[in-house]
Design a protein around this motif. Structure first.
Motif, PDB file in Angstrom:
ATOM      1  N   LEU A 211       1.024  -1.180  -0.017  1.00  0.00           N
ATOM      2  CA  LEU A 211       0.096  -0.023   0.101  1.00  0.00           C
ATOM      3  C   LEU A 211       0.907   1.256  -0.122  1.00  0.00           C
ATOM      4  O   LEU A 211       2.049   1.285   0.495  1.00  0.00           O
ATOM      5  CB  LEU A 211      -0.906  -0.136   1.257  1.00  0.00           C
ATOM      6  N   HIS A 215      -0.300   2.853   7.058  1.00  0.00           N
ATOM      7  CA  HIS A 215      -0.985   1.896   7.650  1.00  0.00           C
ATOM      8  C   HIS A 215      -1.760   2.040   8.894  1.00  0.00           C
ATOM      9  O   HIS A 215      -1.479   3.031   9.484  1.00  0.00           O
ATOM     10  CB  HIS A 215       0.153   0.641   8.074  1.00  0.00           C
ATOM     11  N   ARG A 239      -8.162   1.491   1.297  1.00  0.00           N
ATOM     12  CA  ARG A 239      -7.877   0.356   0.531  1.00  0.00           C
ATOM     13  C   ARG A 239      -7.286  -0.644   1.427  1.00  0.00           C
ATOM     14  O   ARG A 239      -6.813  -0.489   2.316  1.00  0.00           O
ATOM     15  CB  ARG A 239      -6.588   0.761  -0.323  1.00  0.00           C
ATOM     16  N   ALA A 241      -4.887  -4.479   1.309  1.00  0.00           N
ATOM     17  CA  ALA A 241      -4.078  -5.409   0.587  1.00  0.00           C
ATOM     18  C   ALA A 241      -4.250  -6.710   1.309  1.00  0.00           C
ATOM     19  O   ALA A 241      -4.133  -7.127   2.541  1.00  0.00           O
ATOM     20  CB  ALA A 241      -2.547  -4.871   0.756  1.00  0.00           C
ATOM     21  N   HIS A 243      -2.207 -10.120   1.382  1.00  0.00           N
ATOM     22  CA  HIS A 243      -0.889 -10.611   1.180  1.00  0.00           C
ATOM     23  C   HIS A 243      -0.420 -11.958   1.807  1.00  0.00           C
ATOM     24  O   HIS A 243      -0.813 -12.196   2.797  1.00  0.00           O
ATOM     25  CB  HIS A 243       0.052  -9.429   1.821  1.00  0.00           C
ATOM     26  N   ASN A 254      -1.353 -12.257  -4.582  1.00  0.00           N
ATOM     27  CA  ASN A 254      -1.450 -11.089  -3.845  1.00  0.00           C
ATOM     28  C   ASN A 254      -2.127  -9.949  -4.336  1.00  0.00           C
ATOM     29  O   ASN A 254      -1.924  -9.722  -5.631  1.00  0.00           O
ATOM     30  CB  ASN A 254      -0.294 -10.470  -3.461  1.00  0.00           C
ATOM     31  N   THR A 256      -4.947  -5.966  -3.976  1.00  0.00           N
ATOM     32  CA  THR A 256      -5.241  -4.820  -3.164  1.00  0.00           C
ATOM     33  C   THR A 256      -6.656  -4.644  -3.456  1.00  0.00           C
ATOM     34  O   THR A 256      -6.888  -4.933  -5.032  1.00  0.00           O
ATOM     35  CB  THR A 256      -4.466  -3.651  -2.983  1.00  0.00           C
ATOM     36  N   LYS A 258     -10.092  -1.671  -3.253  1.00  0.00           N
ATOM     37  CA  LYS A 258     -10.664  -0.437  -2.831  1.00  0.00           C
ATOM     38  C   LYS A 258     -11.733  -0.717  -1.837  1.00  0.00           C
ATOM     39  O   LYS A 258     -12.713  -1.446  -2.111  1.00  0.00           O
ATOM     40  CB  LYS A 258     -10.860   0.557  -3.948  1.00  0.00           C
TER      41      LYS A 258
END
Length: 369
Positions: A211, A215, A239, A241, A243, A254, A256, A258
């Motif tokens: 990202l 965070h 957003r 992620a 992972h 992996n 991401t 929205k």
């Protein structure tokens, strides 16, 4: 055990900053309201572990308090006890047997709260506010892990004033999660570190953030064998992620997505973008909930990459969420998160914790049950 005092009743009306609103949208999803919620913004929620019979909910707040409620099957809640810090409480967690609760505060201390005796005792000290706290139960040791804005991650056996171990972080700890034998810490400046906890905690890998913005929240997810296999990371830029630690195909596995944006995500029109304040995985289905500064919660199936549900919009941000141990109850907290600055703070506005039946809405789409 001390009660929280009397509940003054919900929805007493009054004029909002937008003039006189006749429709009260503090609870648009018509979920159960927890009685006697905290008097300031709610920072964290945690349900009791499976070892306990019944459901107990812990909530920490910026009013420096930690509260415990019993959640009955009817949806009614009974305030049981509370403890105080001398600064806002930023995180809470349970011991695996449910006898103790651990609390982390801006007063730079962490405490253990013994629920049987209703006594709280300091177990940890940092040089700055403690942002995260987690109980680690390994075969050969058990301890409490604290992550602080003093840029350290410390491990405490709760009996000694000194930590068992102290690890330097690249920056301030912003969020963390533990699912044995894995821990993950996300820090300021978009730092991400995975730790392995077998035998003793040690750094396993540093990861370039998927990202581009600060965070905000992180949650570990498990594979079909119930082993931790990756994490979901949320940022202030609407957003998340997904992972995996060791994916067969990193570029494909992996991704991401929205979320928590004003007018949907498939648009080129200008939109308001909100922070993802918390992420929680369903303990049975492995689907996940996100909550945001936009005042909505959403349920997602990360494997099918689909959204299962989005709530109506509450009249203030959702700051925390969690599932109970069997996944039947989804708890979420509605309170101001200061994401729009002090001018949007209304001290007259109440804080709420809501409980929702989560048994059906979080089932994955693509499976036949």
């Amino acid at each position: 055990m001390s009660m929280f005092g009397t509940n003054t009743g919900f929805g007493s009306g009054g004029t909002s900053m937008f003039g006189n609103t006749t429709t009260d949208n503090h609870n648009p999803m018509k979920d159960f309201e927890v009685t006697s919620p905290p008097d300031d913004s709610i920072s964290c929620l945690a349900f009791s572990p499976p070892a306990m019979t019944g459901n107990f909910l812990i909530g920490g707040s910026w009013a420096n308090d930690v509260r415990c409620w019993e959640v009955q099957d009817s949806g009614q809640t009974v305030p049981k006890a509370q403890q105080m810090h001398t600064g806002p409480v930023l995180d809470v967690c349970w011991s695996d047997d449910g006898s103790k609760v651990f609390t982390a505060s801006c007063d730079k201390t962490a405490k253990v709260w013994d629920l049987n005796s209703n006594q709280a005792m300091q177990i940890a000290q940092h040089d700055a506010p403690i942002r995260s706290i987690h109980w680690i139960k390994a075969p050969n040791y058990s301890c409490v892990m604290t992550g602080s804005w003093d840029k350290t991650l410390k491990f405490w056996d709760t009996r000694s004033p000194n930590p068992m171990m102290s690890l330097q972080l690249p920056e301030r700890s912003y969020c963390a999660d533990v699912v044995y034998p894995m821990a993950v810490v996300a820090s300021a400046e978009r730092g991400l570190i995975i730790y392995q906890l077998e035998n003793q905690p040690s750094e396993f890998r540093r990861i370039d953030s998927p990202l581009k913005h600060q965070h905000r929240c992180i949650a570990i997810f498990k594979d079909k064998q119930n082993k931790p296999t990756g994490f979901a990371l949320g940022s202030i830029e609407g957003r998340v992620a997904i992972h995996y630690i060791n994916p067969p195909n990193p570029a494909k596995d992996n991704f991401t997505f929205k979320c928590h944006r004003s007018n949907g995500t498939n648009t080129s029109a200008p939109q308001d973008i909100y922070a993802v304040n918390a992420i929680s995985f369903h303990p049975v289905h492995g689907t996940l909930a996100t909550v945001g500064s936009d005042g909505r919660f959403s349920f997602w199936d990360k494997d099918a990459r689909t959204k299962l549900k989005t709530s109506e919009q509450l009249d203030q941000p959702i700051t925390a969420c969690c599932f109970n141990s069997n996944g039947n109850i989804f708890a979420y907290a509605s309170s101001y998160d200061w994401s729009k600055g002090h001018e949007y703070y209304n001290p007259q506005k109440k804080n709420y914790i809501f409980l929702r039946n989560a048994a059906e809405e979080l089932k994955p789409r693509n499976k036949k049950w």
